[in-house]
Design a protein around this motif. Sequence first.
Motif, PDB file in Angstrom:
ATOM      1  N   ALA A  68      -9.320  14.979 -10.802  1.00  0.00           N
ATOM      2  CA  ALA A  68     -10.330  15.703 -11.582  1.00  0.00           C
ATOM      3  C   ALA A  68     -10.795  16.942 -10.826  1.00  0.00           C
ATOM      4  CB  ALA A  68     -11.518  14.788 -11.849  1.00  0.00           C
ATOM      5  N   CYS A  69     -10.767  18.087 -11.475  1.00  0.00           N
ATOM      6  CA  CYS A  69     -11.260  19.311 -10.855  1.00  0.00           C
ATOM      7  C   CYS A  69     -12.736  19.139 -10.493  1.00  0.00           C
ATOM      8  CB  CYS A  69     -11.101  20.477 -11.828  1.00  0.00           C
ATOM      9  SG  CYS A  69     -11.853  22.000 -11.228  1.00  0.00           S
ATOM     10  N   PRO A  70     -13.140  19.539  -9.271  1.00  0.00           N
ATOM     11  CA  PRO A  70     -14.534  19.349  -8.859  1.00  0.00           C
ATOM     12  C   PRO A  70     -15.531  20.160  -9.688  1.00  0.00           C
ATOM     13  CG  PRO A  70     -13.260  20.409  -7.114  1.00  0.00           C
ATOM     14  CD  PRO A  70     -12.300  20.090  -8.227  1.00  0.00           C
ATOM     15  N   HIS A  71     -15.065  21.083 -10.510  1.00  0.00           N
ATOM     16  CA  HIS A  71     -15.972  21.829 -11.377  1.00  0.00           C
ATOM     17  C   HIS A  71     -16.372  20.977 -12.575  1.00  0.00           C
ATOM     18  CE1 HIS A  71     -16.663  25.410 -14.310  1.00  0.00           C
ATOM     19  NE2 HIS A  71     -17.796  25.039 -13.753  1.00  0.00           N
ATOM     20  N   ARG A  72     -15.470  20.791 -13.530  1.00  0.00           N
ATOM     21  CA  ARG A  72     -15.842  20.013 -14.711  1.00  0.00           C
ATOM     22  C   ARG A  72     -14.811  18.963 -15.093  1.00  0.00           C
ATOM     23  NH1 ARG A  72     -17.502  23.981 -19.232  1.00  0.00           N
ATOM     24  NH2 ARG A  72     -17.474  22.020 -20.380  1.00  0.00           N
ATOM     25  N   GLY A  73     -13.966  18.632 -14.140  1.00  0.00           N
ATOM     26  CA  GLY A  73     -13.141  17.440 -14.330  1.00  0.00           C
ATOM     27  C   GLY A  73     -11.829  17.622 -15.054  1.00  0.00           C
ATOM     28  N   VAL A  74     -11.407  18.862 -15.257  1.00  0.00           N
ATOM     29  CA  VAL A  74     -10.089  19.047 -15.881  1.00  0.00           C
ATOM     30  C   VAL A  74      -9.012  18.499 -14.942  1.00  0.00           C
ATOM     31  CG1 VAL A  74      -8.380  20.863 -16.400  1.00  0.00           C
ATOM     32  CG2 VAL A  74     -10.662  20.939 -17.415  1.00  0.00           C
ATOM     33  N   SER A  75      -7.963  17.963 -15.526  1.00  0.00           N
ATOM     34  CA  SER A  75      -6.902  17.364 -14.706  1.00  0.00           C
ATOM     35  C   SER A  75      -6.175  18.433 -13.885  1.00  0.00           C
ATOM     36  CB  SER A  75      -5.886  16.645 -15.588  1.00  0.00           C
ATOM     37  OG  SER A  75      -4.782  16.266 -14.784  1.00  0.00           O
ATOM     38  N   GLN A  87      -4.795  25.778  -8.273  1.00  0.00           N
ATOM     39  CA  GLN A  87      -5.792  26.570  -8.995  1.00  0.00           C
ATOM     40  C   GLN A  87      -5.932  26.006 -10.398  1.00  0.00           C
ATOM     41  OE1 GLN A  87      -5.265  30.857  -9.017  1.00  0.00           O
ATOM     42  NE2 GLN A  87      -7.462  31.100  -9.397  1.00  0.00           N
ATOM     43  N   CYS A  88      -7.149  25.560 -10.701  1.00  0.00           N
ATOM     44  CA  CYS A  88      -7.418  24.922 -11.996  1.00  0.00           C
ATOM     45  C   CYS A  88      -7.211  25.938 -13.119  1.00  0.00           C
ATOM     46  CB  CYS A  88      -8.844  24.387 -12.002  1.00  0.00           C
ATOM     47  SG  CYS A  88      -9.282  23.559 -13.541  1.00  0.00           S
ATOM     48  N   ILE A  89      -6.576  25.481 -14.215  1.00  0.00           N
ATOM     49  CA  ILE A  89      -6.284  26.431 -15.300  1.00  0.00           C
ATOM     50  C   ILE A  89      -7.515  26.728 -16.154  1.00  0.00           C
ATOM     51  CG2 ILE A  89      -3.820  25.879 -15.476  1.00  0.00           C
ATOM     52  CD1 ILE A  89      -4.520  24.141 -17.943  1.00  0.00           C
ATOM     53  N   PHE A  90      -8.589  25.935 -16.019  1.00  0.00           N
ATOM     54  CA  PHE A  90      -9.735  26.114 -16.917  1.00  0.00           C
ATOM     55  C   PHE A  90     -10.564  27.335 -16.513  1.00  0.00           C
ATOM     56  CE2 PHE A  90     -13.313  23.448 -19.175  1.00  0.00           C
ATOM     57  CZ  PHE A  90     -13.292  24.335 -20.244  1.00  0.00           C
ATOM     58  N   HIS A  91     -11.154  27.358 -15.302  1.00  0.00           N
ATOM     59  CA  HIS A  91     -11.978  28.493 -14.868  1.00  0.00           C
ATOM     60  C   HIS A  91     -11.475  29.113 -13.573  1.00  0.00           C
ATOM     61  CE1 HIS A  91     -14.577  25.540 -17.017  1.00  0.00           C
ATOM     62  NE2 HIS A  91     -14.886  26.620 -17.728  1.00  0.00           N
ATOM     63  N   GLY A  92     -10.289  28.687 -13.152  1.00  0.00           N
ATOM     64  CA  GLY A  92      -9.650  29.354 -12.010  1.00  0.00           C
ATOM     65  C   GLY A  92     -10.123  28.922 -10.634  1.00  0.00           C
ATOM     66  N   TRP A  93     -10.877  27.837 -10.540  1.00  0.00           N
ATOM     67  CA  TRP A  93     -11.298  27.412  -9.188  1.00  0.00           C
ATOM     68  C   TRP A  93     -10.066  27.129  -8.332  1.00  0.00           C
ATOM     69  CZ3 TRP A  93     -16.233  23.961  -8.520  1.00  0.00           C
ATOM     70  CH2 TRP A  93     -17.326  24.617  -9.096  1.00  0.00           C
ATOM     71  N   LYS A  94     -10.217  27.509  -7.056  1.00  0.00           N
ATOM     72  CA  LYS A  94      -9.098  27.331  -6.127  1.00  0.00           C
ATOM     73  C   LYS A  94      -9.419  26.212  -5.143  1.00  0.00           C
ATOM     74  CE  LYS A  94      -7.670  32.172  -6.014  1.00  0.00           C
ATOM     75  NZ  LYS A  94      -7.522  33.358  -5.150  1.00  0.00           N
TER      76      LYS A  94
END
Length: 437
Positions: A68-75, A87-94
């Motif tokens: 789970a992405c530490p931002h909002r949990g996207v896989s 790099q998460c595809i939702f908001h780009g967190w690295k």
Amino acid sequence: MLKTEDNELLTRVGPGTPMGDMLRQYWVPAIRSSALEAGGAPVRVRLFAQDFVAFRSPGGEVGFTLEACPHRGVSLALARNESFGLQCIFHGWKLNRNGRVIDAPNEPAKHRAKFVESLRYAPCHAREAGGVLWVYVGKGDPPPFPDWEFNNLPPERVLMRRGVVHYNWLQAVEAHLDSSHVAFLHAGPVQSGGPVMPRIERAELAKYAPQGVAPTFELEETEYGLQESALRAVGDDRIYARVREIVLPFYIFIPGVPNAHCDARISVPIDDYTTAEWYIVYDPAKPLDPDAARARFLNTSDDPDDFAANLGNRENNWHQDRAAMKTGYWSGIVRNLSFEDFVVQASMGSMADRSNEQLGTADMIVVTARRMLLNAVRNFKERNEVPWNSARIDYREIRAQSFVYTQHSDDWRRYLDHVQDNSQRFGSPSTQPREEV
Ligand code: FES
Ligand SMILES: [Fe+2]
């Protein structure tokens, strides 16, 4: 037998459970190295009832983090695989390769660094050895890496497979601990000439461990767990000793017959009801005999990540073959010796109820190991003490052994080889009068 609350304490492994937190203090195999493609899709791995992803960066370095992405949990199985990590595809967190957020590019530049600094972080650690990605997902710095003998051998001397079984991790460990079942459960492969055991091994085992000969067990508590010797008189004042090494909490080394390959097993919890059984077959001195290696996994599934995929289930009685039983095959689980172990454990249910057991002296090792695990988990819960301290254990020295010696007033412990001193398996440079068989 165990009180229900003790059974719960020993078996539950989810986040925040005492046993789950204690087991996370050890390095465990997570996924085969070859399943990770450089720059490819992150691969989901479930361990200790938590979901993670493993990945290999375009440059070849391995990484491991919570799914789970530490931002909002996207896989993060969907994430872009970049040189720095994911790099998460939702908001780009690295995230870096340990799962730490290193940038949150959707945040305003003026406070972004401070924000990133303030984020909670549960680091994961990963490294490759022996063709496998090993991970540490516990709190704090990882303990020294367990430098098992098989992790340092060339690939042609090691065969490692993973099987997924649908029962709790402690059942898996107890199956490997329990040696009093060997002459019964495994009588079929040993005696009836089935294809699942190489001829030489079968002949040797029948010679040294005939059915009905109950061994005497001796147990020794060690820095890393338990050493168990099964001793059988085989005539002429000779003793056949099989020395099993139990490296708690879940690494077990099982002796074959003299001069056969070595076997190690690691039972890693996937969740409370599912366990990854890692089977490692290795020969420290020479390339593995391909027949022996193949026989270990004969008739199992071809899936390299789950050789137990064709085990069967309760509805089909795990493919037990009653006709084979009538013609002399003890268990009727004819496909594979390892499947005999898996089936009896699966038949107890996905979480065995230990409150109704009736144990005898032949169950001594199971009882002892449970007591040690219970003490360990209580100490861990109350004082945060990590048992079987890795810093003091020389993992390279641990190998199961079997040998024949002549009984005087001697003790089997005197005949154990020092693994690192020997260039040849069982070729003993020691001065002890141990027989070559
Ligand atoms: S959920 Fe991953 S960046 Fe927002
Ligand atoms: Fe067994």
